[in-house]
Design a protein around this motif. Structure first.
Motif, PDB file in Angstrom:
ATOM      1  N   PHE A 129      28.336  85.941  -4.829  1.00  0.00           N
ATOM      2  CA  PHE A 129      29.631  85.756  -4.182  1.00  0.00           C
ATOM      3  C   PHE A 129      30.707  86.589  -4.875  1.00  0.00           C
ATOM      4  O   PHE A 129      31.509  87.280  -4.225  1.00  0.00           O
ATOM      5  N   ASP A 130      30.729  86.532  -6.207  1.00  0.00           N
ATOM      6  CA  ASP A 130      31.746  87.269  -6.962  1.00  0.00           C
ATOM      7  C   ASP A 130      31.638  88.771  -6.735  1.00  0.00           C
ATOM      8  O   ASP A 130      32.652  89.462  -6.628  1.00  0.00           O
ATOM      9  N   GLU A 131      30.399  89.282  -6.674  1.00  0.00           N
ATOM     10  CA  GLU A 131      30.238  90.716  -6.439  1.00  0.00           C
ATOM     11  C   GLU A 131      30.792  91.116  -5.078  1.00  0.00           C
ATOM     12  O   GLU A 131      31.482  92.126  -4.947  1.00  0.00           O
ATOM     13  N   LEU A 132      30.510  90.319  -4.055  1.00  0.00           N
ATOM     14  CA  LEU A 132      31.024  90.622  -2.727  1.00  0.00           C
ATOM     15  C   LEU A 132      32.544  90.584  -2.696  1.00  0.00           C
ATOM     16  O   LEU A 132      33.196  91.459  -2.111  1.00  0.00           O
ATOM     17  N   VAL A 133      33.123  89.580  -3.317  1.00  0.00           N
ATOM     18  CA  VAL A 133      34.587  89.479  -3.360  1.00  0.00           C
ATOM     19  C   VAL A 133      35.181  90.665  -4.102  1.00  0.00           C
ATOM     20  O   VAL A 133      36.161  91.288  -3.648  1.00  0.00           O
ATOM     21  N   ASN A 134      34.601  91.006  -5.254  1.00  0.00           N
ATOM     22  CA  ASN A 134      35.140  92.098  -6.059  1.00  0.00           C
ATOM     23  C   ASN A 134      35.097  93.429  -5.324  1.00  0.00           C
ATOM     24  O   ASN A 134      36.050  94.218  -5.377  1.00  0.00           O
ATOM     25  N   VAL A 135      34.008  93.700  -4.627  1.00  0.00           N
ATOM     26  CA  VAL A 135      33.839  94.990  -3.965  1.00  0.00           C
ATOM     27  C   VAL A 135      34.576  95.038  -2.634  1.00  0.00           C
ATOM     28  O   VAL A 135      35.306  95.992  -2.345  1.00  0.00           O
ATOM     29  N   HIS A 136      34.394  94.000  -1.825  1.00  0.00           N
ATOM     30  CA  HIS A 136      34.859  94.072  -0.443  1.00  0.00           C
ATOM     31  C   HIS A 136      36.279  93.561  -0.228  1.00  0.00           C
ATOM     32  O   HIS A 136      36.909  93.914   0.772  1.00  0.00           O
ATOM     33  N   PHE A 137      36.771  92.717  -1.111  1.00  0.00           N
ATOM     34  CA  PHE A 137      38.101  92.173  -0.885  1.00  0.00           C
ATOM     35  C   PHE A 137      39.061  92.454  -2.041  1.00  0.00           C
ATOM     36  O   PHE A 137      40.077  93.119  -1.865  1.00  0.00           O
ATOM     37  N   LYS A 138      38.740  91.978  -3.228  1.00  0.00           N
ATOM     38  CA  LYS A 138      39.617  92.221  -4.375  1.00  0.00           C
ATOM     39  C   LYS A 138      39.791  93.719  -4.617  1.00  0.00           C
ATOM     40  O   LYS A 138      40.900  94.198  -4.867  1.00  0.00           O
ATOM     41  N   GLY A 139      38.683  94.463  -4.521  1.00  0.00           N
ATOM     42  CA  GLY A 139      38.766  95.905  -4.708  1.00  0.00           C
ATOM     43  C   GLY A 139      39.627  96.574  -3.666  1.00  0.00           C
ATOM     44  O   GLY A 139      40.457  97.439  -3.976  1.00  0.00           O
ATOM     45  N   VAL A 140      39.452  96.197  -2.394  1.00  0.00           N
ATOM     46  CA  VAL A 140      40.263  96.770  -1.318  1.00  0.00           C
ATOM     47  C   VAL A 140      41.737  96.429  -1.527  1.00  0.00           C
ATOM     48  O   VAL A 140      42.623  97.288  -1.380  1.00  0.00           O
ATOM     49  N   PHE A 141      42.013  95.189  -1.885  1.00  0.00           N
ATOM     50  CA  PHE A 141      43.389  94.740  -2.089  1.00  0.00           C
ATOM     51  C   PHE A 141      44.080  95.555  -3.186  1.00  0.00           C
ATOM     52  O   PHE A 141      45.140  96.159  -2.971  1.00  0.00           O
ATOM     53  N   PHE A 142      43.464  95.598  -4.359  1.00  0.00           N
ATOM     54  CA  PHE A 142      44.148  96.196  -5.500  1.00  0.00           C
ATOM     55  C   PHE A 142      44.029  97.718  -5.551  1.00  0.00           C
ATOM     56  O   PHE A 142      44.916  98.377  -6.108  1.00  0.00           O
ATOM     57  N   LEU A 143      42.965  98.282  -4.966  1.00  0.00           N
ATOM     58  CA  LEU A 143      42.919  99.739  -4.894  1.00  0.00           C
ATOM     59  C   LEU A 143      43.993 100.248  -3.937  1.00  0.00           C
ATOM     60  O   LEU A 143      44.707 101.214  -4.247  1.00  0.00           O
ATOM     61  N   THR A 144      44.127  99.607  -2.781  1.00  0.00           N
ATOM     62  CA  THR A 144      45.172 100.004  -1.850  1.00  0.00           C
ATOM     63  C   THR A 144      46.539  99.868  -2.497  1.00  0.00           C
ATOM     64  O   THR A 144      47.405 100.751  -2.357  1.00  0.00           O
ATOM     65  N   GLN A 145      46.747  98.786  -3.218  1.00  0.00           N
ATOM     66  CA  GLN A 145      48.009  98.584  -3.932  1.00  0.00           C
ATOM     67  C   GLN A 145      48.275  99.725  -4.915  1.00  0.00           C
ATOM     68  O   GLN A 145      49.377 100.288  -4.974  1.00  0.00           O
ATOM     69  N   ALA A 146      47.246 100.090  -5.681  1.00  0.00           N
ATOM     70  CA  ALA A 146      47.400 101.149  -6.680  1.00  0.00           C
ATOM     71  C   ALA A 146      47.669 102.506  -6.051  1.00  0.00           C
ATOM     72  O   ALA A 146      48.336 103.363  -6.640  1.00  0.00           O
ATOM     73  N   LEU A 147      47.149 102.702  -4.828  1.00  0.00           N
ATOM     74  CA  LEU A 147      47.279 103.998  -4.161  1.00  0.00           C
ATOM     75  C   LEU A 147      48.548 104.144  -3.336  1.00  0.00           C
ATOM     76  O   LEU A 147      48.863 105.254  -2.889  1.00  0.00           O
ATOM     77  N   LEU A 148      49.283 103.061  -3.143  1.00  0.00           N
ATOM     78  CA  LEU A 148      50.464 103.122  -2.271  1.00  0.00           C
ATOM     79  C   LEU A 148      51.439 104.252  -2.624  1.00  0.00           C
ATOM     80  O   LEU A 148      51.957 104.914  -1.724  1.00  0.00           O
ATOM     81  N   PRO A 149      51.709 104.504  -3.921  1.00  0.00           N
ATOM     82  CA  PRO A 149      52.644 105.598  -4.219  1.00  0.00           C
ATOM     83  C   PRO A 149      52.122 106.977  -3.810  1.00  0.00           C
ATOM     84  O   PRO A 149      52.916 107.922  -3.704  1.00  0.00           O
ATOM     85  N   LEU A 150      50.804 107.098  -3.600  1.00  0.00           N
ATOM     86  CA  LEU A 150      50.222 108.402  -3.264  1.00  0.00           C
ATOM     87  C   LEU A 150      49.955 108.565  -1.770  1.00  0.00           C
ATOM     88  O   LEU A 150      49.557 109.650  -1.336  1.00  0.00           O
ATOM     89  N   ILE A 151      50.124 107.511  -0.988  1.00  0.00           N
ATOM     90  CA  ILE A 151      49.912 107.608   0.463  1.00  0.00           C
ATOM     91  C   ILE A 151      51.202 108.067   1.110  1.00  0.00           C
ATOM     92  O   ILE A 151      52.260 107.473   0.915  1.00  0.00           O
ATOM     93  N   ALA A 152      51.120 109.137   1.866  1.00  0.00           N
ATOM     94  CA  ALA A 152      52.319 109.707   2.488  1.00  0.00           C
ATOM     95  C   ALA A 152      52.895 108.753   3.518  1.00  0.00           C
ATOM     96  O   ALA A 152      52.149 108.043   4.219  1.00  0.00           O
ATOM     97  N   ASP A 153      54.218 108.731   3.623  1.00  0.00           N
ATOM     98  CA  ASP A 153      54.844 107.985   4.709  1.00  0.00           C
ATOM     99  C   ASP A 153      54.324 108.524   6.035  1.00  0.00           C
ATOM    100  O   ASP A 153      54.134 109.740   6.195  1.00  0.00           O
ATOM    101  N   GLY A 154      54.087 107.620   6.974  1.00  0.00           N
ATOM    102  CA  GLY A 154      53.495 108.033   8.239  1.00  0.00           C
ATOM    103  C   GLY A 154      51.989 108.159   8.186  1.00  0.00           C
ATOM    104  O   GLY A 154      51.364 108.611   9.145  1.00  0.00           O
ATOM    105  N   GLY A 155      51.389 107.743   7.076  1.00  0.00           N
ATOM    106  CA  GLY A 155      49.941 107.842   6.920  1.00  0.00           C
ATOM    107  C   GLY A 155      49.213 106.699   7.604  1.00  0.00           C
ATOM    108  O   GLY A 155      49.790 105.909   8.359  1.00  0.00           O
ATOM    109  N   ARG A 156      47.923 106.598   7.329  1.00  0.00           N
ATOM    110  CA  ARG A 156      47.081 105.580   7.956  1.00  0.00           C
ATOM    111  C   ARG A 156      46.152 104.970   6.909  1.00  0.00           C
ATOM    112  O   ARG A 156      45.687 105.658   6.002  1.00  0.00           O
ATOM    113  N   ILE A 157      45.864 103.693   7.100  1.00  0.00           N
ATOM    114  CA  ILE A 157      44.855 102.998   6.306  1.00  0.00           C
ATOM    115  C   ILE A 157      43.873 102.355   7.276  1.00  0.00           C
ATOM    116  O   ILE A 157      44.284 101.725   8.259  1.00  0.00           O
ATOM    117  N   LEU A 158      42.594 102.527   7.003  1.00  0.00           N
ATOM    118  CA  LEU A 158      41.550 101.929   7.823  1.00  0.00           C
ATOM    119  C   LEU A 158      40.601 101.165   6.913  1.00  0.00           C
ATOM    120  O   LEU A 158      40.006 101.740   6.001  1.00  0.00           O
TER     121      LEU A 158
END
Length: 255
Positions: free
Chosen positions: A114-143
């Motif tokens: 369970f922890d591995e799935l959460v870390n990879v599929h949810f926690k990782g997505v949450f915090f990686l996206t957070q960390a990348l926000l300053p590098l994503i151009a305005d008007g960009g897309r996230i999928l």
């Protein structure tokens, strides 16, 4: 589209499967690609070569999306790659694709599973996206990648489907909170696809393929080519008004 004005996509888990297919499809549409891989650098470099053969720029960076502590270092590597190869500080498209699979009945699922799935599929997505926000151009897309299993239920997929359901909720919140920057955020939910995922469970099991085909309106199992082109479309200028949506690409499975 010239190299000077090209858009750049960052694809996690871009060395194989749906990520690889999406990377090549985006390159065919004139998009440069930064892809990540966890272990297999040779696979990743092969994808880079395929993108470069289409006349686009590409870079592969190592990343384990399940290890949040590694994200600051990854962001610095990404900043360096953007500066060295593109002479800019932003990219346009983020495809949160990397993932692992698990087939285990509810009563058999361990805390470690369970922890591995959460870390990879949810926690990782949450915090990686957070960390990348300053590098994503305005008007960009996230999928973000979800799964058909978040809509229909098959025994053995409870933990996996639950974390994908969490990603779908996160997508709606990101769309709301990032709308002021013009960033559209959507979820892509593939059905059963014949790739390397979960040790090629679908691709290598004729009986499973037969069952899936019988439950799918289009009468077959999905292929990576069914998904990569859709990713490229969702990152194209023609779909900029699509936001906060769950797009299922399953051929009409369990309808």
């Amino acid at each position: 589209m010239s190299q000077a004005t090209s858009s750049i996509a960052l694809i996690t888990g871009g060395n194989r499967g749906l990520g690889k297919n999406a990377a090549l499809a985006l390159a065919a549409q004139g998009v440069d690609v930064i892809l990540t891989y966890r272990n297999n650098g040779d696979e990743a470099q092969s994808v880079v070569a395929g993108i470069q053969a289409q006349g686009r720029k590409a870079v592969a960076l190592q990343l384990d999306v399940g290890v949040v502590a590694s994200f600051p270092g990854f962001v610095e590597q990404l900043r360096d790659a953007l500066d060295r190869h593109w002479q800019r500080g932003h990219f346009n498209y983020l495809f949160n694709n990397a993932g692992t699979g698990l087939h285990a009945m509810f009563h058999e699922t361990t805390e470690a599973d369970f922890d591995e799935l959460v870390n990879v599929h949810f926690k990782g997505v949450f915090f990686l996206t957070q960390a990348l926000l300053p590098l994503i151009a305005d008007g960009g897309r996230i999928l973000n990648v979800s799964s058909g299993l978040a809509r229909f239920s098959l025994p053995g997929s409870s933990a996996y489907a639950c974390v994908k359901g969490a990603v779908e909720v996160l997508t709606r919140y990101l769309a709301k909170e990032l709308g002021s920057r013009g960033i559209a955020v959507n979820t892509l939910a593939p059905g059963a696809i014949a790739t390397d995922f979960r040790d090629a469970a679908v691709r290598n099991n004729p009986e499973l393929q037969k069952m899936i085909a019988a439950q799918t309106a289009l009468g077959r199992v999905g292929e990576a080519d069914d998904i990569g082109g859709l990713v490229a479309t969702l990152f194209s200028s023609s779909t900029g008004w699509v936001n906060a949506q769950r797009i299922e690409a399953s051929g009409g499975m369990f309808i």
